[in-house]
Design an enzyme around this catalytic site. Structure first.
Site, PDB file in Angstrom:
ATOM      1  N   CYS A 120       0.823  -1.225   0.000  1.00 36.37           N
ATOM      2  CA  CYS A 120       0.000   0.000   0.000  1.00 36.37           C
ATOM      3  C   CYS A 120       0.858   1.277   0.000  1.00 36.37           C
ATOM      4  O   CYS A 120       0.344   2.368  -0.241  1.00 36.37           O
ATOM      5  CB  CYS A 120      -0.947   0.000   1.184  1.00 36.37           C
ATOM      6  SG  CYS A 120      -1.892  -1.517   1.302  1.00 36.37           S
TER       7      CYS A 120
ATOM      8  N   HIS B 187      -2.888   6.824   2.510  1.00 30.88           N
ATOM      9  CA  HIS B 187      -3.412   5.566   1.970  1.00 30.88           C
ATOM     10  C   HIS B 187      -4.801   5.331   2.553  1.00 30.88           C
ATOM     11  O   HIS B 187      -5.027   5.515   3.752  1.00 30.88           O
ATOM     12  CB  HIS B 187      -2.463   4.423   2.323  1.00 30.88           C
ATOM     13  CG  HIS B 187      -3.074   3.080   2.134  1.00 30.88           C
ATOM     14  ND1 HIS B 187      -3.740   2.736   0.975  1.00 30.88           N
ATOM     15  CD2 HIS B 187      -3.148   2.006   2.955  1.00 30.88           C
ATOM     16  CE1 HIS B 187      -4.196   1.504   1.100  1.00 30.88           C
ATOM     17  NE2 HIS B 187      -3.850   1.045   2.292  1.00 30.88           N
TER      18      HIS B 187
ATOM     19  N   ASN C 157     -10.420  -0.060   0.094  1.00 31.90           N
ATOM     20  CA  ASN C 157      -8.961   0.003   0.211  1.00 31.90           C
ATOM     21  C   ASN C 157      -8.354  -0.639  -1.033  1.00 31.90           C
ATOM     22  O   ASN C 157      -8.442  -1.852  -1.213  1.00 31.90           O
ATOM     23  CB  ASN C 157      -8.531  -0.741   1.487  1.00 31.90           C
ATOM     24  CG  ASN C 157      -7.018  -0.803   1.670  1.00 31.90           C
ATOM     25  OD1 ASN C 157      -6.263  -0.722   0.709  1.00 31.90           O
ATOM     26  ND2 ASN C 157      -6.597  -0.994   2.901  1.00 31.90           N
TER      27      ASN C 157
HETATM   28  C1  LIG Z   1      -9.989  -5.339  10.539  1.00 26.14           C
HETATM   29  C2  LIG Z   1     -10.628  -4.446  11.615  1.00 26.14           C
HETATM   30  C3  LIG Z   1     -11.689  -3.564  10.966  1.00 26.14           C
HETATM   31  C4  LIG Z   1     -11.288  -5.330  12.627  1.00 26.14           C
HETATM   32  O1  LIG Z   1     -11.842  -4.498  13.637  1.00 26.14           O
HETATM   33  P1  LIG Z   1     -11.608  -4.852  15.161  1.00 26.14           P
HETATM   34  O2  LIG Z   1     -12.284  -3.823  15.946  1.00 26.14           O
HETATM   35  O3  LIG Z   1     -10.138  -5.064  15.366  1.00 26.14           O
HETATM   36  O4  LIG Z   1     -12.413  -6.199  15.212  1.00 26.14           O
HETATM   37  P2  LIG Z   1     -12.075  -7.555  15.944  1.00 26.14           P
HETATM   38  O5  LIG Z   1     -11.360  -8.469  15.017  1.00 26.14           O
HETATM   39  O6  LIG Z   1     -11.482  -7.298  17.306  1.00 26.14           O
HETATM   40  O7  LIG Z   1     -13.535  -8.054  16.147  1.00 26.14           O
HETATM   41  C5  LIG Z   1     -14.480  -7.345  16.941  1.00 26.14           C
HETATM   42  C6  LIG Z   1     -15.806  -8.038  16.832  1.00 26.14           C
HETATM   43  O8  LIG Z   1     -16.373  -7.817  15.543  1.00 26.14           O
HETATM   44  C7  LIG Z   1     -16.599  -9.056  14.871  1.00 26.14           C
HETATM   45  N1  LIG Z   1     -16.275  -8.875  13.468  1.00 26.14           N
HETATM   46  C8  LIG Z   1     -15.062  -8.959  12.847  1.00 26.14           C
HETATM   47  N2  LIG Z   1     -15.196  -8.694  11.546  1.00 26.14           N
HETATM   48  C9  LIG Z   1     -16.496  -8.444  11.327  1.00 26.14           C
HETATM   49  C10 LIG Z   1     -17.248  -8.108  10.193  1.00 26.14           C
HETATM   50  N3  LIG Z   1     -16.685  -7.933   8.967  1.00 26.14           N
HETATM   51  N4  LIG Z   1     -18.573  -7.895  10.329  1.00 26.14           N
HETATM   52  C11 LIG Z   1     -19.170  -8.038  11.508  1.00 26.14           C
HETATM   53  N5  LIG Z   1     -18.523  -8.367  12.643  1.00 26.14           N
HETATM   54  C12 LIG Z   1     -17.200  -8.551  12.551  1.00 26.14           C
HETATM   55  C13 LIG Z   1     -15.641 -10.021  15.548  1.00 26.14           C
HETATM   56  O9  LIG Z   1     -16.068 -11.369  15.421  1.00 26.14           O
HETATM   57  C14 LIG Z   1     -15.706  -9.553  16.978  1.00 26.14           C
HETATM   58  O10 LIG Z   1     -16.892  -9.999  17.573  1.00 26.14           O
HETATM   59  P3  LIG Z   1     -16.930 -10.395  19.149  1.00 26.14           P
HETATM   60  O11 LIG Z   1     -16.551  -9.139  19.897  1.00 26.14           O
HETATM   61  O12 LIG Z   1     -18.337 -10.830  19.343  1.00 26.14           O
HETATM   62  O13 LIG Z   1     -15.908 -11.471  19.299  1.00 26.14           O
HETATM   63  C15 LIG Z   1      -9.577  -3.533  12.315  1.00 26.14           C
HETATM   64  O14 LIG Z   1      -8.718  -4.326  13.093  1.00 26.14           O
HETATM   65  C16 LIG Z   1      -8.784  -2.747  11.359  1.00 26.14           C
HETATM   66  O15 LIG Z   1      -9.319  -1.886  10.696  1.00 26.14           O
HETATM   67  N6  LIG Z   1      -7.463  -2.981  11.266  1.00 26.14           N
HETATM   68  C17 LIG Z   1      -6.640  -2.310  10.304  1.00 26.14           C
HETATM   69  C18 LIG Z   1      -6.758  -3.049   9.019  1.00 26.14           C
HETATM   70  C19 LIG Z   1      -6.243  -2.265   7.855  1.00 26.14           C
HETATM   71  O16 LIG Z   1      -6.338  -1.075   7.809  1.00 26.14           O
HETATM   72  N7  LIG Z   1      -5.687  -2.998   6.911  1.00 26.14           N
HETATM   73  C20 LIG Z   1      -5.190  -2.432   5.734  1.00 26.14           C
HETATM   74  C21 LIG Z   1      -3.810  -2.019   5.940  1.00 26.14           C
HETATM   75  S1  LIG Z   1      -3.144  -1.466   4.458  1.00 26.14           S
END
Ligand SMILES: CC(C)(COP(=O)(O)OP(=O)(O)OC[C@H]1O[C@@H](n2cnc3c(N)ncnc32)[C@H](O)[C@@H]1OP(=O)(O)O)[C@@H](O)C(=O)NCCC(=O)NCCS
Length: 318
Positions: A119, A244, A274
């Site tokens: 990215c 980004h 993204n």
């Molecule tokens: C991926 C991301 C959105 C996940 O969000 P998060 O708050 O970390 O979510 P978690 O994995 O801790 O999950 C939180 C809850 O949401 C749920 N969940 C995860 N993905 C989900 C989805 N797509 N839809 C609905 N629920 C979801 C999980 O199961 C969890 O449920 P629980 O609390 O009942 O166990 C976040 O970590 C993120 O944005 N990270 C950066 C990723 C990024 O920018 N990548 C590109 C880099 S170039």
């Protein structure tokens, strides 16, 4: 030995972008996996994204975006002597995308190589293009960020499928009496290489979402500030901040710490998703097209992602 004529500066002469026509909404995704519009919008900031069909390749998207940037620059294909495509989602490793795209655009026998810094790739490629122009290695460079992430995403994995998308953005870089591309600040964190990875050729992209989120929101704002400092630009002078388009919460967090309240913040992710190396030129080109930024203004670009890698620089908007 003879030193070639060097240009005092490099600048962006034209921008272009392309997105596939096919729009995938959050409700569309919710039909096939356990997710919903409210969760995606609140955690990632995306309302919809573009996904290319099987019949549309990464090179197809790159060619259209590159052609538009070339037209915007006012140059003819014969005047381009280097083509760089930043990408991390080619279907196959060889041939590279750059030579294919150059040939399709009628650019005759240019230097042609791809850059994989995920990215952050566009910012790496832009810095390389600027250095090539300033050092006399090239006169005009076509730099393209193009991704078809949809072919590396597991469409049953809700932690990645809701985030990634397809598209392309491009810039033509040429010589200039006054610098229009500031010094790049770039780096990497290979100790976190597992955080976003495709483990082998039979696999899909996987990420440790929270590791990436923490890293991006805690370590990147100093890079943004250093890019401004090295260009001799105070954040209060920026017309735009184009990070980004990883995740809207990451964008807002870095923007808050940058302290450039007057700058337009790119939020292209809301409708584009993204698109990795494509996201910065895609966002900037669309902002210019919509009249949200004006030619001559200063934009801070900041790429970051798998590797982990990052790179940022200040540019003058063409
Ligand atoms: C991926 C991301 C959105 C996940 O969000 P998060 O708050 O970390 O979510 P978690 O994995 O801790 O999950 C939180 C809850 O949401 C749920 N969940 C995860 N993905 C989900 C989805 N797509 N839809 C609905 N629920 C979801 C999980 O199961 C969890 O449920 P629980 O609390 O009942 O166990 C976040 O970590 C993120 O944005 N990270 C950066 C990723 C990024 O920018 N990548 C590109 C880099 S170039």
């Amino acid at each position: 030995m003879k030193i070639p004529d060097v240009a005092p500066g490099g600048r962006i002469l034209g921008l272009g972008h392309y997105q596939p026509a096919n729009i995938v909404t959050n409700d569309d995704l919710a039909k096939n996996m356990d997710t919903n519009d409210e969760w995606i919008q609140s955690r990632v900031g995306i309302k919809e994204r573009r996904v290319a069909p099987d019949s549309e390749s990464l090179e197809d998207m790159a060619t259209i975006a590159g052609g538009k940037a070339l037209a915007a620059s006012g140059l003819s294909p014969e005047e381009v002597d280097l083509v760089i495509v930043a990408t991390c989602t080619l279907e196959t490793q060889i041939p590279n995308a750059s030579a294919v795209v150059a040939h399709r655009l009628g650019i005759k026998a240019p230097g042609a190589f791809d850059v994989n810094a995920a990215c952050a790739g566009f910012c790496y490629a832009l810095a390389t293009a600027s250095a090539a122009v300033r050092g006399g290695a090239a006169r005009h460079v076509l730099v393209i960020g193009a991704e078809k992430l949809s072919q590396w995403v597991d469409w049953t994995d809700r932690s990645t499928a809701v985030i990634f998308a397809d598209g392309a953005g491009a810039a033509v870089v040429g010589p200039s009496e006054t610098p229009g591309i500031g010094p790049v600040v770039w780096g990497s964190a290979g100790d976190k290489s597992e955080a976003i990875a495709i483990k082998d050729r039979d696999n899909f992209l996987r990420q440790e979402g929270q590791t990436v989120f923490r890293w991006a929101t805690t370590t990147l704002h100093p890079v943004a500030l250093e890019a401004c400092e090295r260009a001799g630009v105070d954040p209060s002078e920026l017309a735009a901040f184009v990070p980004h388009q990883a995740n809207l919460r990451i964008i807002e967090a870095i923007a808050r710490k940058l302290g450039a309240d007057q700058a337009v913040i790119a939020r292209d992710i809301v409708h584009a998703g993204n698109t990795s190396a494509a996201s910065i030129p895609l966002a900037l080109s669309r902002m210019l097209e919509r009249g949200e930024v004006r030619s001559g203004g200063l934009a801070l670009l900041l790429g970051f992602g798998a590797g982990l890698t990052y790179a940022g620089q200040v540019v003058e908007i063409p």
